[in-house]
Write a protein that holds these residues in place. Structure first.
Motif, PDB file in Angstrom:
ATOM      1  N   VAL A   3     -13.485  15.160  34.034  1.00 57.14           N
ATOM      2  CA  VAL A   3     -12.703  15.520  35.217  1.00 57.14           C
ATOM      3  C   VAL A   3     -11.684  16.564  34.780  1.00 57.14           C
ATOM      4  O   VAL A   3     -10.892  16.309  33.855  1.00 57.14           O
ATOM      5  CB  VAL A   3     -11.998  14.299  35.840  1.00 57.14           C
ATOM      6  N   LEU A   5     -19.126  12.382  31.274  1.00 60.22           N
ATOM      7  CA  LEU A   5     -18.506  12.865  32.512  1.00 60.22           C
ATOM      8  C   LEU A   5     -17.097  13.352  32.208  1.00 60.22           C
ATOM      9  O   LEU A   5     -16.331  12.677  31.509  1.00 60.22           O
ATOM     10  CB  LEU A   5     -18.476  11.763  33.575  1.00 60.22           C
ATOM     11  N   MET A  34     -15.307  17.408  38.978  1.00 60.63           N
ATOM     12  CA  MET A  34     -16.105  16.527  38.124  1.00 60.63           C
ATOM     13  C   MET A  34     -17.299  17.294  37.584  1.00 60.63           C
ATOM     14  O   MET A  34     -17.939  18.060  38.306  1.00 60.63           O
ATOM     15  CB  MET A  34     -16.623  15.323  38.916  1.00 60.63           C
ATOM     16  N   TRP A  84     -15.450   7.676  39.578  1.00 60.31           N
ATOM     17  CA  TRP A  84     -16.687   8.328  39.147  1.00 60.31           C
ATOM     18  C   TRP A  84     -17.517   7.367  38.301  1.00 60.31           C
ATOM     19  O   TRP A  84     -16.990   6.448  37.676  1.00 60.31           O
ATOM     20  CB  TRP A  84     -16.346   9.568  38.322  1.00 60.31           C
ATOM     21  N   ILE A 105     -20.409   7.493  42.901  1.00 60.23           N
ATOM     22  CA  ILE A 105     -19.003   7.591  43.304  1.00 60.23           C
ATOM     23  C   ILE A 105     -18.621   6.334  44.081  1.00 60.23           C
ATOM     24  O   ILE A 105     -19.402   5.820  44.886  1.00 60.23           O
ATOM     25  CB  ILE A 105     -18.785   8.871  44.130  1.00 60.23           C
ATOM     26  N   ASN A 134     -24.327  10.466  40.194  1.00 55.31           N
ATOM     27  CA  ASN A 134     -22.916  10.110  40.125  1.00 55.31           C
ATOM     28  C   ASN A 134     -22.690   9.026  41.179  1.00 55.31           C
ATOM     29  O   ASN A 134     -22.711   9.309  42.377  1.00 55.31           O
ATOM     30  CB  ASN A 134     -22.028  11.330  40.395  1.00 55.31           C
TER      31      ASN A 134
END
Length: 284
Positions: A207, A205, A267, A127, A160, A158
């Protein structure tokens, strides 16, 4: 203004967020949040509208009303690598003397809350909360002093990344950056007059509720004006092009030991003034 696109995948309509957090439809005034609508003239026409006169869209955004990527017709999706000094340190890499550029293929673009399906064979999907710049007028070899005049607004991204494919599959970062769903953009595009201090935006961020990234644009190596000017030296930037400006520390690759995404995880990420994204991770 906060401009957005709402509706089912592939059928998104243009809209804006009113002062009460409701979506107003812009379809009678612009075809999409793209191209001419992002130019200074296009944004001025939208700003002149009274939101109360626009049709109210049923549903609450990001609850029972899906939002798509906040900009459409993206011609170039440019990423910037190692652009936070503290992130470069956690990665064990030197702070770059010039911006590192890579591309995210536009087929990776997704809505801010769309599910992320891990690609087949992915083992190290990571991420990166990032500030996004959306271009509003053509910029070709512009100076840093005039660069921000070419910006339509800013958004949450984001970035990724599949680290194994990015770093160990022949040397091209692009391989690990452009899979389907690897570029959630939005929830909305915020025009420069509402963004505040670009050099002091908090970003984070989580998770599964664990805070991995907590940083600020204050530790950027190259700021937005420098990045727009630099990118415009190598390619003409057009309305709707997007620059993703790098991430603060706390990525999965930087954990000891590294931590990567797995099916079933969630996320959640945000930047001051730019909203929040939520992505559920699915298996391939």
């Amino acid at each position: 203004m906060k401009l957005l696109r709402y509706g089912p995948v592939g059928q998104e309509r243009p809209g804006l967020l009113d002062a009460e957090g409701r979506v107003r439809d812009l379809g009678a005034h612009v075809a999409d949040i793209a191209g001419a609508a992002l130019t200074p003239e296009g944004l001025a026409r939208i700003a002149a509208l009274d939101p109360a006169t626009l049709p109210l869209v049923e549903g609450r955004p990001q609850q029972d009303l899906r939002l798509g990527a906040c900009v459409s017709g993206v011609g170039k999706f440019i990423g910037i690598g190692l652009n936070y000094a503290d992130h470069a340190a956690e990665a064990g890499m030197e702070v770059p003397s010039e911006p590192i550029l890579f591309t995210k293929w536009t087929s990776c673009i997704a809505g801010p809350d769309d599910d992320l399906t891990l690609p087949r064979g992915a083992e190290a999907t990571d991420w990166e909360v990032e500030l996004g710049i959306v271009i509003g007028s053509e910029a070709r070899d512009v100076s840093e002093a005039e660069a921000l005049d070419h910006v339509a607004g800013y958004c949450l991204i984001n970035d990724i990344s599949e680290r194994d494919w990015q770093l160990r599959r022949g040397g091209s970062w692009d391989k690990g950056k452009g899979q389907d769903g690897f570029g959630p953009i939005g929830p909305w595009l915020v025009t420069p007059d509402e963004i505040g201090d670009l050099a002091a935006l908090g970003m984070w961020l989580d998770v599964d509720g664990h805070r991995y990234q907590q940083g600020s644009t204050a530790t950027m190596v190259f700021g937005p004006a420098a990045l727009v000017a630099y990118c415009s030296r190598f390619a003409t930037l057009h309305p709707g092009d997007v620059i993703s400006t790098g991430t603060p520390p706390g990525v999965g690759m930087g954990q000891k030991p590294p931590v990567y995404l797995r099916p079933g995880q969630v996320m959640r990420l945000g930047i001051d003034g730019l909203g929040v994204q939520t992505q559920h991770v699915k298996g391939s």
